[in-house]
Scaffold this motif. Structure first.
Motif, PDB file in Angstrom:
ATOM      1  N   LEU A 315       0.819  -1.218   0.000  1.00 37.32           N
ATOM      2  CA  LEU A 315       0.000   0.000   0.000  1.00 37.32           C
ATOM      3  C   LEU A 315       0.852   1.266   0.000  1.00 37.32           C
ATOM      4  N   ALA A 316       2.078   1.191   0.546  1.00 35.95           N
ATOM      5  CA  ALA A 316       2.977   2.353   0.462  1.00 35.95           C
ATOM      6  C   ALA A 316       3.329   2.602  -1.006  1.00 35.95           C
ATOM      7  N   THR A 317       3.634   1.530  -1.728  1.00 37.35           N
ATOM      8  CA  THR A 317       3.961   1.647  -3.153  1.00 37.35           C
ATOM      9  C   THR A 317       2.768   2.184  -3.936  1.00 37.35           C
ATOM     10  N   ALA A 318       1.570   1.694  -3.597  1.00 36.12           N
ATOM     11  CA  ALA A 318       0.372   2.131  -4.321  1.00 36.12           C
ATOM     12  C   ALA A 318       0.046   3.591  -4.031  1.00 36.12           C
ATOM     13  N   VAL A 319       0.159   4.005  -2.765  1.00 36.53           N
ATOM     14  CA  VAL A 319      -0.090   5.418  -2.432  1.00 36.53           C
ATOM     15  C   VAL A 319       0.928   6.296  -3.154  1.00 36.53           C
ATOM     16  N   ALA A 320       2.204   5.890  -3.138  1.00 34.88           N
ATOM     17  CA  ALA A 320       3.253   6.675  -3.805  1.00 34.88           C
ATOM     18  C   ALA A 320       2.949   6.800  -5.306  1.00 34.88           C
ATOM     19  N   ASP A 321       2.502   5.707  -5.908  1.00 34.68           N
ATOM     20  CA  ASP A 321       2.147   5.714  -7.337  1.00 34.68           C
ATOM     21  C   ASP A 321       1.021   6.715  -7.623  1.00 34.68           C
TER      22      ASP A 321
END
Ligand code: TXA
Ligand code: MG
Length: 333
Positions: A315-321
């Protein structure tokens, strides 16, 4: 009674709407979708018209369970079947070779179809009662922030939906808050097209094959650099100090706030800044992200500064994206 703004979800009315070619605002665990009978080209055409979405952008077909892979898809690789068995219902969309039920009107003319079983009781009861597939993009105008509440669907599309023809189902606030992970499952190894709550390590564990790192040949227009954008200019910070630097000196006392902040809970809000989000976890950041961007617009903020979550969890990767796309889409770079 209005079919667009009813507090209790009337699944029967929604099924009737789908059968007459109407559209349904459908709650899912990721974001709200705008659903049409996936085998009714005229109804699907209205989805594109209401969203203002280019016709060559394919839609996700939502189905009731993994058994629907047969019919909607052909030549489904074993790894995709394992992923469906493990993660459906859930926030994972599989792009597979299309079957006889998937017409050009949902695939954008591509030889593949995107399939997902949403993990939300209202969506599952709708799919069960309807019986067929539901083509549903996120229920926002093209390029804008996805809705995570029934009220956001009406804000986005209320003008274009027709009372008595279309139905919006209120299923509460979407738990995940970000769109599903999309995987290209047309080759020997799955490739991530859009990051979401299901991360590459989860995929490898369930699929039993390594995730491909090559660039997929497949077009997924939701992966356009500029997408998910609010009106405010979005500026990204790698850490809390950089966020404070980007916010700059405090505005004069009494002036209307022009800047908003999304940052981990431990960072105190500087004076004169609107705190849009103070998440204490990646999950909380994802859950509240789109509501926060919407609030920035409602308040007429000119600038939004967001601390990009680090650490590489799904979810960190998805939020950053999504933050990066919001920044590009808003001219914030
Ligand atoms: O969580 C979600 O996935 C939400 C909920 C409503 O299910 N739906 C969603 O739909 O985000 P949408 O249309 O906003 O984004 C779907 C993405 C688009 O980027 C589209 O290009 C891609 O899926 N897609 C759909 N069919 C595809 C296909 N056959 N090949 C590649 N990409 C595809
Ligand atoms: Mg979308």
């Amino acid at each position: 009674m209005s079919t667009l703004a009813s507090a209790t979800p009337d699944v029967e009315a929604a099924v009737a709407a789908l059968r007459r070619g109407g559209l349904v605002g459908m709650p899912t665990e990721t974001v709200y979708g705008l659903a049409a009978d996936a085998e009714n080209p005229a109804a699907v055409a209205r989805v594109y018209a209401v969203k203002g979405r280019p016709a060559d952008h394919p839609l996700i077909v939502h189905v009731a369970g993994a058994e629907a892979l047969d019919g909607w898809a052909v030549d489904v690789p074993d790894h995709a079947r394992r992923l469906a068995a493990e993660f459906w219902p859930g926030p994972l969309t599989l792009v597979v070779p299309r079957g006889p039920r998937a017409g050009d009107h949902v695939t954008g003319g591509q030889p593949t179809v995107a399939l997902r079983v949403p993990d939300h009781p209202v969506a599952l009861s709708l799919l069960g009662a309807f019986g067929g597939g539901l083509a549903a993009p996120s229920a926002n105008r093209f390029g804008r922030v996805s809705p995570t509440d029934a009220a956001h669907v009406l804000e986005e599309l209320g003008d274009a939906l027709v009372d008595g023809l279309d139905v919006v189902l209120d299923g509460g606030s979407s738990q995940v808050g970000l769109e599903s992970t999309i995987l290209d499952c047309t080759g020997a190894a799955p490739v991530v097209l859009r990051p979401g709550a299901v991360g590459p390590a989860d995929v490898e564990r369930a699929a039993g094959v390594a995730v491909g790192t090559h660039r997929s040949e497949i077009r997924a227009p939701g992966t356009l650099p500029a997408h998910y954008a609010p009106n405010a200019r979005v500026l990204l910070a790698d850490d809390e100090q950089q966020a404070l630097d980007l916010l700059g000196p405090a505005p004069a006392a009494g002036s209307v706030p022009a800047a908003g902040l999304l940052a981990p809970a431990e960072l105190a809000t500087p004076p004169g800044v609107v705190r849009l989000s103070a998440p204490d976890s990646d999950g909380a950041y994802a859950h509240g992200l789109y509501r926060a961007l919407r609030e920035a617009d409602a308040l007429g903020l000119r600038t939004v500064v967001a601390v990009v979550p680090q650490g590489g969890a799904p979810l960190a990767t998805a939020v950053a994206d999504r933050l990066r796309r919001a920044a590009v889409g808003s001219g914030g770079g």
